[in-house]
Design a protein around this motif. Structure first.
Motif, short mmCIF file in Angstrom:
data_model
loop_
_atom_site.label_atom_id
_atom_site.label_comp_id
_atom_site.label_asym_id
_atom_site.label_seq_id
_atom_site.Cartn_x
_atom_site.Cartn_y
_atom_site.Cartn_z
N ARG A 27 0.84 -1.21 0.00
CA ARG A 27 0.00 0.00 0.00
C ARG A 27 0.87 1.26 0.00
N ARG A 28 1.91 1.26 0.86
CA ARG A 28 2.83 2.42 0.92
C ARG A 28 3.51 2.62 -0.42
N CYS A 29 3.85 1.53 -1.08
CA CYS A 29 4.52 1.58 -2.37
C CYS A 29 3.60 2.21 -3.43
N CYS A 30 2.36 1.77 -3.48
CA CYS A 30 1.39 2.34 -4.43
C CYS A 30 1.23 3.84 -4.17
N ASN A 31 1.11 4.21 -2.90
CA ASN A 31 0.98 5.63 -2.54
C ASN A 31 2.21 6.42 -2.96
N ALA A 32 3.40 5.86 -2.76
CA ALA A 32 4.64 6.55 -3.10
C ALA A 32 4.74 6.80 -4.60
N VAL A 33 4.35 5.80 -5.41
CA VAL A 33 4.40 5.96 -6.87
C VAL A 33 3.43 7.06 -7.30
N LEU A 34 2.20 7.02 -6.80
CA LEU A 34 1.19 8.00 -7.21
C LEU A 34 1.57 9.41 -6.76
N LYS A 35 2.19 9.51 -5.59
CA LYS A 35 2.66 10.80 -5.10
C LYS A 35 3.80 11.32 -5.97
N LEU A 36 4.75 10.45 -6.29
CA LEU A 36 5.88 10.80 -7.15
C LEU A 36 5.39 11.31 -8.50
N GLU A 37 4.35 10.66 -9.01
CA GLU A 37 3.81 11.01 -10.33
C GLU A 37 2.80 12.14 -10.28
N LYS A 38 2.59 12.70 -9.05
CA LYS A 38 1.61 13.78 -8.86
C LYS A 38 0.25 13.39 -9.45
N PHE A 39 -0.15 12.16 -9.17
CA PHE A 39 -1.43 11.65 -9.67
C PHE A 39 -2.55 12.45 -9.04
N ASP A 40 -3.45 12.92 -9.86
CA ASP A 40 -4.53 13.77 -9.39
C ASP A 40 -5.81 12.96 -9.19
N GLY A 41 -6.36 13.03 -8.02
CA GLY A 41 -7.62 12.36 -7.75
C GLY A 41 -7.43 11.06 -6.97
N SER A 42 -8.54 10.47 -6.62
CA SER A 42 -8.52 9.19 -5.90
C SER A 42 -8.29 8.07 -6.90
N ALA A 43 -7.66 7.01 -6.42
CA ALA A 43 -7.33 5.90 -7.31
C ALA A 43 -7.57 4.57 -6.63
N GLU A 44 -7.75 3.55 -7.47
CA GLU A 44 -7.94 2.19 -6.99
C GLU A 44 -7.01 1.27 -7.78
N VAL A 45 -6.28 0.44 -7.06
CA VAL A 45 -5.36 -0.52 -7.67
C VAL A 45 -5.64 -1.88 -7.05
N SER A 46 -5.60 -2.91 -7.88
CA SER A 46 -5.78 -4.28 -7.39
C SER A 46 -4.45 -5.02 -7.51
N ILE A 47 -4.00 -5.63 -6.42
CA ILE A 47 -2.76 -6.41 -6.41
C ILE A 47 -3.11 -7.83 -6.01
N THR A 48 -2.69 -8.80 -6.82
CA THR A 48 -2.97 -10.20 -6.51
C THR A 48 -1.66 -10.98 -6.46
N PHE A 49 -1.48 -11.72 -5.38
CA PHE A 49 -0.33 -12.61 -5.24
C PHE A 49 -0.73 -13.99 -5.75
#
Length: 167
Positions: A27-49
């Protein structure tokens, strides 16, 4: 209004034990990428192991490559146009599928933790969901730089050679 990042994590394999804290790290990783990319708005990502058998099937089905791989990304958007979850208003970025067996093998091969490997694969894949590619040399370099920036932010730099000794 603060942007919310919803990361849905599913474990569909039993070959590799998911360490405590792994879901939080992803979760922290997804947040860090979106912050780095200045992603605008709320987002949803699905991760499956998954295990190697499952990722092999997906790789053959979707990429016509008859082998297991470490990670697959299935972007739902293109050129910053994403489907929006009608209930939450979040942009649905897509799905990431990680082979925990491959991640474990690669962590051992590169001499770092499973956590670092899964975080790296997550960062790599979320960048793909945002439209990054690594087919050409310069794109590959830009993507690697962004991946390493995220890893450093998470406290998981590539190797000890990056650490500056303060003494």
């Amino acid at each position: 209004m603060t942007n919310k990042i919803r990361v849905v994590i599913t474990n569909k394999q039993k070959k590799v034990k998911i360490p405590t804290g792994m879901r939080m790290l992803v979760r922290r990783c997804c947040n860090a990428v979106l912050k780095l990319e200045k992603f605008d708005g709320s987002a949803e990502v699905s991760i499956t192991f998954v295990d190697n058998e499952e990722i092999h099937k997906l790789n053959k089905q979707y990429r016509n490559i008859d082998s297991a791989t470490d990670v697959l990304s299935f972007p739902l958007g293109e050129n910053n146009n994403y489907d929006v979850d009608p209930e939450t208003g979040a942009k649905m970025l897509g799905d990431v599928v990680i082979s925990m067996e491959k991640a474990e093998d690669q962590a051992n091969l590169y001499g770092h933790s499973l956590q670092r490997e899964v975080a790296y694969l997550t960062a790599h894949s979320v960048l793909h969901l945002l439209g990054y590619d690594h087919e050409t040399g310069i794109e590959r370099v830009h993507m690697r730089e962004k991946e390493e920036l995220v890893m450093e932010q998470l406290g998981l730099p590539a190797s000890s050679s990056y650490v500056i000794d303060e003494n």
